[in-house]
Design a protein around this motif. Structure first.
Motif, mmCIF file in Angstrom:
data_model
loop_
_atom_site.group_PDB
_atom_site.id
_atom_site.type_symbol
_atom_site.label_atom_id
_atom_site.label_comp_id
_atom_site.label_asym_id
_atom_site.label_seq_id
_atom_site.Cartn_x
_atom_site.Cartn_y
_atom_site.Cartn_z
ATOM 1 N N TYR A 28 0.788 -1.249 -0.061
ATOM 2 C CA TYR A 28 -0.133 0.069 -0.146
ATOM 3 C C TYR A 28 0.805 1.272 0.004
ATOM 4 O O TYR A 28 0.464 2.302 -0.757
ATOM 5 C CB TYR A 28 -0.782 0.098 1.193
ATOM 6 N N ARG A 31 1.878 1.810 -3.605
ATOM 7 C CA ARG A 31 0.864 2.344 -4.337
ATOM 8 C C ARG A 31 0.515 3.738 -4.141
ATOM 9 O O ARG A 31 0.017 4.468 -4.960
ATOM 10 C CB ARG A 31 -0.411 1.371 -4.127
ATOM 11 N N GLU A 35 0.664 6.683 -6.832
ATOM 12 C CA GLU A 35 -0.537 7.273 -7.029
ATOM 13 C C GLU A 35 -0.546 8.745 -6.829
ATOM 14 O O GLU A 35 -0.740 9.725 -7.586
ATOM 15 C CB GLU A 35 -1.611 6.911 -6.338
ATOM 16 N N LEU A 52 -7.767 7.164 -13.695
ATOM 17 C CA LEU A 52 -8.203 6.109 -12.337
ATOM 18 C C LEU A 52 -9.681 5.379 -12.815
ATOM 19 O O LEU A 52 -9.607 4.233 -12.057
ATOM 20 C CB LEU A 52 -8.709 7.220 -11.333
ATOM 21 N N ASN A 55 -11.680 3.988 -9.856
ATOM 22 C CA ASN A 55 -11.162 4.151 -8.559
ATOM 23 C C ASN A 55 -11.274 5.328 -7.842
ATOM 24 O O ASN A 55 -10.588 5.682 -6.898
ATOM 25 C CB ASN A 55 -9.597 3.862 -8.509
ATOM 26 N N THR A 57 -14.311 7.957 -6.217
ATOM 27 C CA THR A 57 -15.888 8.325 -6.150
ATOM 28 C C THR A 57 -15.811 9.773 -5.707
ATOM 29 O O THR A 57 -15.104 10.541 -4.583
ATOM 30 C CB THR A 57 -16.050 7.735 -4.716
ATOM 31 N N VAL A 66 -10.024 8.595 -3.762
ATOM 32 C CA VAL A 66 -9.266 7.598 -4.479
ATOM 33 C C VAL A 66 -8.826 6.471 -3.795
ATOM 34 O O VAL A 66 -8.308 6.243 -2.818
ATOM 35 C CB VAL A 66 -8.088 8.262 -5.142
ATOM 36 N N ALA A 67 -9.105 5.198 -4.292
ATOM 37 C CA ALA A 67 -8.924 3.913 -3.905
ATOM 38 C C ALA A 67 -7.489 3.754 -3.996
ATOM 39 O O ALA A 67 -6.799 3.972 -5.049
ATOM 40 C CB ALA A 67 -9.630 2.701 -4.575
ATOM 41 N N LEU A 70 -7.318 -2.170 -2.161
ATOM 42 C CA LEU A 70 -8.618 -2.729 -1.651
ATOM 43 C C LEU A 70 -8.603 -2.105 -0.282
ATOM 44 O O LEU A 70 -9.738 -2.207 0.215
ATOM 45 C CB LEU A 70 -9.008 -4.066 -1.589
ATOM 46 N N THR A 73 -8.503 4.496 1.343
ATOM 47 C CA THR A 73 -8.765 5.619 0.393
ATOM 48 C C THR A 73 -8.166 6.826 0.919
ATOM 49 O O THR A 73 -7.986 7.040 1.973
ATOM 50 C CB THR A 73 -10.369 5.711 0.570
#
Length: 108
Positions: A28, A31, A35, A52, A55, A57, A66-67, A70, A73
């Motif tokens: 993570y 990531r 990101e 994205l 990914n 909302t 942003v995710a 899993l 956020t």
């Protein structure tokens, strides 16, 4: 696009891979750091959204999430003084070049 951070601690965590790894684990952390670096390569938020895909909302309060894998956020808000609003009163994300990362939350 430029990203600012709600707190010095959040900034330190996001810009220092070792600190991010301690908090979120290697996968993570990688990531998250990637990101954020990718986001800054875009001219505006809309361009980033298009990459994205699913990914991201957009929330009713015009923040967006942003995710990060899993499990997490990242929540952002516009801090752009030149933001344009749509006819429906929502943010035109193509006009936003400055955002603030307000939180990284674990997905319940």
């Amino acid at each position: 696009m430029q990203i600012s951070y709600a707190t010095a601690d959040l900034k330190h965590c996001c810009l220092n891979r070792d600190v991010a790894e301690q908090r979120f684990g290697r996968t993570y952390a990688d990531r998250l750091v990637t990101e954020l670096a990718d986001a800054e390569a875009f001219e505006n938020v809309q361009e980033w959204y298009e990459i994205l895909g699913g990914n991201v909302t957009i929330n009713d309060d015009d923040s967006f999430e942003v995710a990060i894998g899993l499990r997490y956020t990242a929540t952002f808000v516009s801090v752009d003084q030149n933001v344009v609003m749509t006819g429906a009163g929502r943010i035109d994300w193509a006009s936003v070049e400055f955002v603030k990362l307000t939180a990284i939350s674990e997905v319940p």
